[in-house]
Design a protein around this motif. Sequence first.
Motif, PDB file in Angstrom:
ATOM      1  N   LEU A 180      30.935 -10.230 -85.861  1.00 15.30           N
ATOM      2  CA  LEU A 180      30.213 -10.424 -84.605  1.00 15.30           C
ATOM      3  C   LEU A 180      28.800 -10.963 -84.833  1.00 15.30           C
ATOM      4  O   LEU A 180      28.024 -10.399 -85.604  1.00 15.30           O
ATOM      5  N   VAL A 181      28.478 -12.046 -84.145  1.00 13.46           N
ATOM      6  CA  VAL A 181      27.121 -12.588 -84.076  1.00 13.46           C
ATOM      7  C   VAL A 181      26.652 -12.393 -82.642  1.00 13.46           C
ATOM      8  O   VAL A 181      27.334 -12.805 -81.697  1.00 13.46           O
ATOM      9  N   VAL A 182      25.501 -11.774 -82.465  1.00 15.66           N
ATOM     10  CA  VAL A 182      25.030 -11.388 -81.138  1.00 15.66           C
ATOM     11  C   VAL A 182      23.844 -12.252 -80.714  1.00 15.66           C
ATOM     12  O   VAL A 182      22.924 -12.496 -81.501  1.00 15.66           O
ATOM     13  N   SER A 183      23.886 -12.702 -79.451  1.00 12.61           N
ATOM     14  CA  SER A 183      22.760 -13.398 -78.828  1.00 12.61           C
ATOM     15  C   SER A 183      22.430 -12.674 -77.526  1.00 12.61           C
ATOM     16  O   SER A 183      23.338 -12.286 -76.789  1.00 12.61           O
ATOM     17  N   ILE A 184      21.138 -12.517 -77.243  1.00 14.10           N
ATOM     18  CA  ILE A 184      20.706 -11.775 -76.056  1.00 14.10           C
ATOM     19  C   ILE A 184      19.570 -12.528 -75.388  1.00 14.10           C
ATOM     20  O   ILE A 184      18.636 -12.990 -76.057  1.00 14.10           O
ATOM     21  N   GLY A 185      19.627 -12.639 -74.062  1.00 12.14           N
ATOM     22  CA  GLY A 185      18.527 -13.255 -73.327  1.00 12.14           C
ATOM     23  C   GLY A 185      18.982 -13.771 -71.973  1.00 12.14           C
ATOM     24  O   GLY A 185      20.176 -13.761 -71.643  1.00 12.14           O
ATOM     25  N   ARG A 186      18.014 -14.215 -71.169  1.00 11.43           N
ATOM     26  CA  ARG A 186      18.340 -14.857 -69.899  1.00 11.43           C
ATOM     27  C   ARG A 186      19.036 -16.181 -70.182  1.00 11.43           C
ATOM     28  O   ARG A 186      18.644 -16.912 -71.102  1.00 11.43           O
ATOM     29  N   LEU A 187      20.034 -16.482 -69.401  1.00 14.32           N
ATOM     30  CA  LEU A 187      20.826 -17.695 -69.628  1.00 14.32           C
ATOM     31  C   LEU A 187      20.118 -18.891 -69.010  1.00 14.32           C
ATOM     32  O   LEU A 187      20.414 -19.333 -67.905  1.00 14.32           O
ATOM     33  N   ILE A 188      19.148 -19.412 -69.772  1.00  9.27           N
ATOM     34  CA  ILE A 188      18.383 -20.589 -69.378  1.00  9.27           C
ATOM     35  C   ILE A 188      18.326 -21.537 -70.571  1.00  9.27           C
ATOM     36  O   ILE A 188      18.535 -21.129 -71.714  1.00  9.27           O
ATOM     37  N   ALA A 189      18.000 -22.796 -70.295  1.00  6.74           N
ATOM     38  CA  ALA A 189      18.198 -23.853 -71.291  1.00  6.74           C
ATOM     39  C   ALA A 189      17.413 -23.642 -72.576  1.00  6.74           C
ATOM     40  O   ALA A 189      17.936 -23.871 -73.671  1.00  6.74           O
ATOM     41  N   ARG A 190      16.163 -23.217 -72.483  1.00  9.13           N
ATOM     42  CA  ARG A 190      15.342 -23.167 -73.695  1.00  9.13           C
ATOM     43  C   ARG A 190      15.822 -22.116 -74.696  1.00  9.13           C
ATOM     44  O   ARG A 190      15.448 -22.152 -75.869  1.00  9.13           O
ATOM     45  N   LYS A 191      16.661 -21.171 -74.241  1.00 11.82           N
ATOM     46  CA  LYS A 191      17.188 -20.147 -75.142  1.00 11.82           C
ATOM     47  C   LYS A 191      18.255 -20.703 -76.086  1.00 11.82           C
ATOM     48  O   LYS A 191      18.593 -20.068 -77.086  1.00 11.82           O
ATOM     49  N   GLY A 192      18.839 -21.860 -75.749  1.00  6.43           N
ATOM     50  CA  GLY A 192      19.744 -22.537 -76.662  1.00  6.43           C
ATOM     51  C   GLY A 192      21.152 -21.991 -76.751  1.00  6.43           C
ATOM     52  O   GLY A 192      21.877 -22.278 -77.712  1.00  6.43           O
ATOM     53  N   PHE A 193      21.604 -21.228 -75.752  1.00  2.00           N
ATOM     54  CA  PHE A 193      22.970 -20.721 -75.794  1.00  2.00           C
ATOM     55  C   PHE A 193      23.982 -21.868 -75.744  1.00  2.00           C
ATOM     56  O   PHE A 193      25.074 -21.760 -76.318  1.00  2.00           O
ATOM     57  N   ASP A 194      23.622 -22.955 -75.065  1.00  2.00           N
ATOM     58  CA  ASP A 194      24.525 -24.111 -75.024  1.00  2.00           C
ATOM     59  C   ASP A 194      24.729 -24.710 -76.409  1.00  2.00           C
ATOM     60  O   ASP A 194      25.856 -25.027 -76.815  1.00  2.00           O
ATOM     61  N   ARG A 195      23.650 -24.830 -77.175  1.00  2.00           N
ATOM     62  CA  ARG A 195      23.772 -25.373 -78.528  1.00  2.00           C
ATOM     63  C   ARG A 195      24.575 -24.427 -79.431  1.00  2.00           C
ATOM     64  O   ARG A 195      25.317 -24.869 -80.311  1.00  2.00           O
ATOM     65  N   SER A 196      24.422 -23.129 -79.227  1.00  2.00           N
ATOM     66  CA  SER A 196      25.184 -22.166 -80.026  1.00  2.00           C
ATOM     67  C   SER A 196      26.679 -22.325 -79.781  1.00  2.00           C
ATOM     68  O   SER A 196      27.487 -22.283 -80.719  1.00  2.00           O
ATOM     69  N   ILE A 197      27.046 -22.495 -78.513  1.00  2.00           N
ATOM     70  CA  ILE A 197      28.461 -22.695 -78.184  1.00  2.00           C
ATOM     71  C   ILE A 197      28.964 -24.001 -78.784  1.00  2.00           C
ATOM     72  O   ILE A 197      30.074 -24.061 -79.354  1.00  2.00           O
ATOM     73  N   GLU A 198      28.148 -25.058 -78.709  1.00  2.00           N
ATOM     74  CA  GLU A 198      28.537 -26.346 -79.284  1.00  2.00           C
ATOM     75  C   GLU A 198      28.711 -26.262 -80.798  1.00  2.00           C
ATOM     76  O   GLU A 198      29.510 -26.991 -81.393  1.00  2.00           O
ATOM     77  N   ALA A 199      27.969 -25.355 -81.435  1.00  2.00           N
ATOM     78  CA  ALA A 199      28.056 -25.190 -82.890  1.00  2.00           C
ATOM     79  C   ALA A 199      29.262 -24.364 -83.318  1.00  2.00           C
ATOM     80  O   ALA A 199      29.668 -24.409 -84.492  1.00  2.00           O
ATOM     81  N   PRO A 219      37.186 -18.147 -89.330  1.00  2.00           N
ATOM     82  CA  PRO A 219      38.014 -18.071 -88.116  1.00  2.00           C
ATOM     83  C   PRO A 219      37.870 -16.756 -87.355  1.00  2.00           C
ATOM     84  O   PRO A 219      38.211 -16.693 -86.168  1.00  2.00           O
ATOM     85  N   ASP A 220      37.387 -15.706 -88.048  1.00  2.00           N
ATOM     86  CA  ASP A 220      37.242 -14.403 -87.393  1.00  2.00           C
ATOM     87  C   ASP A 220      35.835 -14.192 -86.820  1.00  2.00           C
ATOM     88  O   ASP A 220      35.525 -13.094 -86.341  1.00  2.00           O
ATOM     89  N   ALA A 221      34.991 -15.208 -86.840  1.00  2.00           N
ATOM     90  CA  ALA A 221      33.650 -15.077 -86.269  1.00  2.00           C
ATOM     91  C   ALA A 221      33.718 -15.065 -84.747  1.00  2.00           C
ATOM     92  O   ALA A 221      34.526 -15.771 -84.138  1.00  2.00           O
ATOM     93  N   HIS A 222      32.867 -14.255 -84.132  1.00  2.00           N
ATOM     94  CA  HIS A 222      32.841 -14.160 -82.665  1.00  2.00           C
ATOM     95  C   HIS A 222      31.390 -14.128 -82.189  1.00  2.00           C
ATOM     96  O   HIS A 222      30.578 -13.366 -82.708  1.00  2.00           O
ATOM     97  N   LEU A 223      31.094 -14.958 -81.211  1.00  2.15           N
ATOM     98  CA  LEU A 223      29.741 -15.026 -80.633  1.00  2.15           C
ATOM     99  C   LEU A 223      29.728 -14.250 -79.326  1.00  2.15           C
ATOM    100  O   LEU A 223      30.460 -14.574 -78.385  1.00  2.15           O
TER     101      LEU A 223
END
Length: 407
Positions: free
Chosen positions: A225-244, A253-257
Amino acid sequence: MSNNSNCLLVANIFAPIHGGSANVYASLCRLAPKGTMAVLATRHNYDLNEPIAGWQEHDRNCGYTVERLELLRSPVLPPPANKLVSVYRRLAIDLPIARQVLSKTLELIKRHQVGVICIGELVSMAWLGELARKLTGVRLMYYIHGEEVTTQFQAGSFGRKRLVYLRRADAVIAVSRFTRQTLIDLGIPAERIHLVENAVDTTRFCPGPVDQAFLERWGVSNKRLVVSIGRLIARKGFDRSIEAWPAVLERHPDAHLLIVGNGPQRAELEQLIDHHGVRHSVTLTGPVSDADLLAAYRSGEFFMMANRTLADGDTEGFGLVFLEANGCERAVIGGRAGGAVDAIKDEETGLLIDCQHPENIATAVVRLLDDRALRQRLQQNGLQHALANSWTTRALQFHQLCQSLVK
């Protein structure tokens, strides 16, 4: 004006919302001398157009005064179709909200013998601070996180006025060295800027066991498990994390975001998850309880927020989540942008990378998943870094500043 150093904090984003600024304000209030802080907050998310979950329970148990209105600023609406719609909104929405906010502010200043008003959102609430000072004589302070002074506004908007407001303030708080230098570069007198760096409540964000019940609830018991926490806004980069994430899965293959939080970007992120075919290995939890927030930090192998500076200059002023993760003895990955460079010691407490490009994110994630010794070194150093940055010290700084303003 009262000679009392009691402070009224006005904030659109406040606990129980999970996010850096909300946690900052709640920590200051919780650790301030009893009876010296009052808060004016909101019952409704202005950007999500939905009620804030759990505010009644929070306010009953927090130990300081919180008063709430439905909204402190106008809700986010689609652009007006024409000038007539714009005028209607101004008269029917903006002005009634402003009158109610001003009335409640003046009531609280009188009731709590407030000597200092602290405005938590420069862009939307500067008018209130100026008017409250003019009508009551209170001292005026702005709490600046970073994006308020780095974001470029369109001509004719608030962009030209914000420097005028800041120069007229009695004090300006900067949450990081990055934010302080940005303010100086904009021409704010250095002697009026007070550095109160973000910190972490290490009595709460502290090492603890992996929460198996939490993992089972989200169906990630057998995942790395890799954890990300924060408001879902652009500067936090959650979109780039998903793209990665597809590149991460090629190696692990067993990694989970697990992305914890809520915000206006949620629908876009859901679409990205489906577009990249990673629905089985990326989860958006939405808002969670305080207990589950702590469980998330402790249950991940490490923490990541791939923050970046946007084209309009919007950037992280600090990145409090990095210190919270360090407090839970977790290594971190963050963006080499804005004030995150003050929150993370590169190659000591975490990894700083260029998060504009998903491939950089994937490389950093794979590196930490591959290298247990590196993870352990970073998390041990991170815990010591968190312990050295306690909110108790910062709350005392804030209170002493309030006292100095009314002398």
